[in-house]
Design an enzyme around this catalytic site. Structure first.
Site, PDB file in Angstrom:
ATOM      1  N   LEU A  65       3.811 -15.859  85.685  1.00 31.92           N
ATOM      2  CA  LEU A  65       2.995 -16.105  85.389  1.00 31.92           C
ATOM      3  C   LEU A  65       3.719 -17.979  85.654  1.00 31.92           C
ATOM      4  O   LEU A  65       2.572 -19.413  86.096  1.00 31.92           O
ATOM      5  CB  LEU A  65       2.403 -16.667  84.812  1.00 31.92           C
ATOM      6  CG  LEU A  65       1.272 -15.074  84.123  1.00 31.92           C
ATOM      7  CD1 LEU A  65       0.554 -15.686  82.869  1.00 31.92           C
ATOM      8  CD2 LEU A  65       0.119 -15.220  85.513  1.00 31.92           C
ATOM      9  N   LYS A  99      18.723 -12.524  79.983  1.00 32.10           N
ATOM     10  CA  LYS A  99      18.457 -13.730  79.005  1.00 32.10           C
ATOM     11  C   LYS A  99      20.130 -13.271  78.505  1.00 32.10           C
ATOM     12  O   LYS A  99      20.249 -14.577  78.154  1.00 32.10           O
ATOM     13  CB  LYS A  99      17.237 -13.969  78.077  1.00 32.10           C
ATOM     14  CG  LYS A  99      16.427 -14.102  79.236  1.00 32.10           C
ATOM     15  CD  LYS A  99      15.017 -13.954  77.718  1.00 32.10           C
ATOM     16  CE  LYS A  99      14.073 -14.316  78.683  1.00 32.10           C
ATOM     17  NZ  LYS A  99      12.488 -15.142  77.440  1.00 32.10           N
ATOM     18  N   ASP A 148      12.428 -21.081  74.908  1.00 30.16           N
ATOM     19  CA  ASP A 148      11.875 -20.079  73.411  1.00 30.16           C
ATOM     20  C   ASP A 148      11.394 -20.989  71.576  1.00 30.16           C
ATOM     21  O   ASP A 148      10.076 -21.054  71.717  1.00 30.16           O
ATOM     22  CB  ASP A 148      11.834 -19.016  73.789  1.00 30.16           C
ATOM     23  CG  ASP A 148      12.196 -17.933  74.646  1.00 30.16           C
ATOM     24  OD1 ASP A 148      10.676 -18.342  74.961  1.00 30.16           O
ATOM     25  OD2 ASP A 148      12.646 -16.762  74.879  1.00 30.16           O
ATOM     26  N   GLY A 206       9.257  -6.857  64.729  1.00 31.59           N
ATOM     27  CA  GLY A 206      10.389  -6.645  65.530  1.00 31.59           C
ATOM     28  C   GLY A 206      11.893  -7.415  65.466  1.00 31.59           C
ATOM     29  O   GLY A 206      11.688  -8.750  65.056  1.00 31.59           O
ATOM     30  N   GLY A 249      13.916  -7.503  68.641  1.00 35.39           N
ATOM     31  CA  GLY A 249      14.247  -7.829  69.477  1.00 35.39           C
ATOM     32  C   GLY A 249      14.349  -8.628  70.283  1.00 35.39           C
ATOM     33  O   GLY A 249      15.006 -10.139  69.253  1.00 35.39           O
ATOM     34  N   THR A 268      13.426   0.110  63.153  1.00 30.26           N
ATOM     35  CA  THR A 268      14.671   0.739  62.888  1.00 30.26           C
ATOM     36  C   THR A 268      15.321  -0.215  61.937  1.00 30.26           C
ATOM     37  O   THR A 268      16.184  -0.823  62.090  1.00 30.26           O
ATOM     38  CB  THR A 268      15.476   1.122  64.134  1.00 30.26           C
ATOM     39  OG1 THR A 268      14.574   1.641  64.636  1.00 30.26           O
ATOM     40  CG2 THR A 268      16.674   1.331  63.650  1.00 30.26           C
ATOM     41  N   LEU A 269      15.316   0.702  60.700  1.00 31.89           N
ATOM     42  CA  LEU A 269      15.660  -0.995  58.962  1.00 31.89           C
ATOM     43  C   LEU A 269      17.423  -1.298  60.264  1.00 31.89           C
ATOM     44  O   LEU A 269      17.396  -2.239  59.607  1.00 31.89           O
ATOM     45  CB  LEU A 269      15.955  -0.202  58.255  1.00 31.89           C
ATOM     46  CG  LEU A 269      16.234  -0.637  57.033  1.00 31.89           C
ATOM     47  CD1 LEU A 269      15.671  -2.166  57.014  1.00 31.89           C
ATOM     48  CD2 LEU A 269      16.528  -0.085  56.074  1.00 31.89           C
ATOM     49  N   ALA A 270      18.294  -0.668  60.362  1.00 32.07           N
ATOM     50  CA  ALA A 270      19.504  -0.596  60.135  1.00 32.07           C
ATOM     51  C   ALA A 270      19.098  -2.078  61.508  1.00 32.07           C
ATOM     52  O   ALA A 270      19.877  -2.754  61.825  1.00 32.07           O
ATOM     53  CB  ALA A 270      20.283   0.104  61.273  1.00 32.07           C
ATOM     54  N   GLY A 277      -0.616 -15.433  72.071  1.00 31.10           N
ATOM     55  CA  GLY A 277       1.075 -15.898  73.155  1.00 31.10           C
ATOM     56  C   GLY A 277       1.281 -16.845  73.877  1.00 31.10           C
ATOM     57  O   GLY A 277       2.220 -17.278  74.421  1.00 31.10           O
TER      58      GLY A 277
END
Length: 284
Positions: free
Chosen positions: A22, A72, A108, A131, A133, A157-159, A246
């Site tokens: 967009l 990125k 961001d 999250g 990521g 995934t805790l790790a 968002g």
């Protein structure tokens, strides 16, 4: 709509793919709002062609570009100078070509913080981020800067959550497994819950989170903007919690990129309302 001239400032976005973006529409709205001679174009660029693309953009006199998935982090080796924020996060979403150099920034953080303030006011106290990521990196820095601490970071995934917390030892991050057992003890104190994961894009919910346990003053934010009303936000409204979708972050981060290139900060709220109306209009 203003028609760019031969002397227009040229900017754009690179990614793979970019057809869904967009940003071209949004950046043209900013330029129209401020009456600037400005052109913004999408450039689909495969990862293996990044060095060539950057040299070509510089040679063509492009002023700057936005960077989207999957570049990125891949772009970092080609940037001459990173802002302290981009260096700390380890990702860029905005490049400025100036005096033969490539300068990298991550808008961001600013985009999320401005959207949060505009839609929910000042935030303080414990927060929960879902999250671990790329998006979570910027959100963690934004929340720490806003005083929304401590920050519980929950991931399937805790790790991975633990590894991300280790990358940012100066931030007050407390990793958790994304499970009802791990999250439940903290929910009564959480002032802000932020989903940075892709869950919600295809209608997925968050069964691990019992929203009715959050304080009545709690705020739930989802950085997903397609759809605007994710299952998480729908559930939050049922429980009377304030919601932030968002779209504000998307527009505010774009407005900050525009400021970096042009020196002028547009009215992001006005453009957000236009985009919100368009997204909510039934399409034939």
């Amino acid at each position: 709509m203003l028609t760019p001239s031969g002397g227009a400032m040229v900017c754009g976005i690179i990614g793979d793919p970019v057809q869904h973006s967009l940003s071209p529409w949004m950046q043209r709205q900013f330029a129209e709002q401020l009456g600037l001679d400005f052109l913004y174009a999408p450039f689909p660029v495969a990862t293996e062609h990044l060095p060539t693309a950057l040299r070509g953009l510089q040679a063509l006199g492009v002023r700057g570009i936005n960077v989207t998935i999957p570049h990125k982090e891949a772009l970092l080796p080609f940037v001459d100078e990173l802002s302290p924020r981009a260096a700390a996060i380890g990702a860029v979403n905005t490049l400025l070509f100036e005096h033969g150099r490539i300068l990298g920034e991550n808008t961001d953080v600013t985009g999320f913080a401005r959207s949060l303030r505009r839609h929910a006011g000042t935030i303080s106290g414990p927060s929960l981020v879902i999250g671990a990521g790329g998006a979570a990196r910027a959100i963690l820095h934004a929340l720490a800067g806003e005083g929304a601490t401590p920050i519980y970071l929950a991931n399937r995934t805790l790790a991975r959550a633990e590894a991300l917390a280790t990358e940012f030892p100066t931030l007050p991050i407390r990793p958790l497994a994304l499970s009802r057992t791990a999250i439940q003890p903290h929910l009564r104190s959480i002032q802000l819950l932020v989903n940075t994961s892709s869950r919600g894009l295809r209608g997925e919910g968050h069964p691990e989170i019992d929203l009715q346990q959050m304080p009545a003053s709690g705020i739930v934010c989802d950085i997903v903007y397609k759809p605007l009303q994710t299952p998480l936000l729908v559930a939050a409204k049922v429980h009377g919690l304030r919601c932030v979708d968002g779209l504000g972050m998307l527009v505010e981060q774009g407005a900050e990129s525009f400021r970096i290139w042009t020196g002028q900060l547009p009215n992001a709220g006005a453009v957000e309302e236009i985009l919100r109306t368009w997204l909510q209009t039934p399409k034939r």
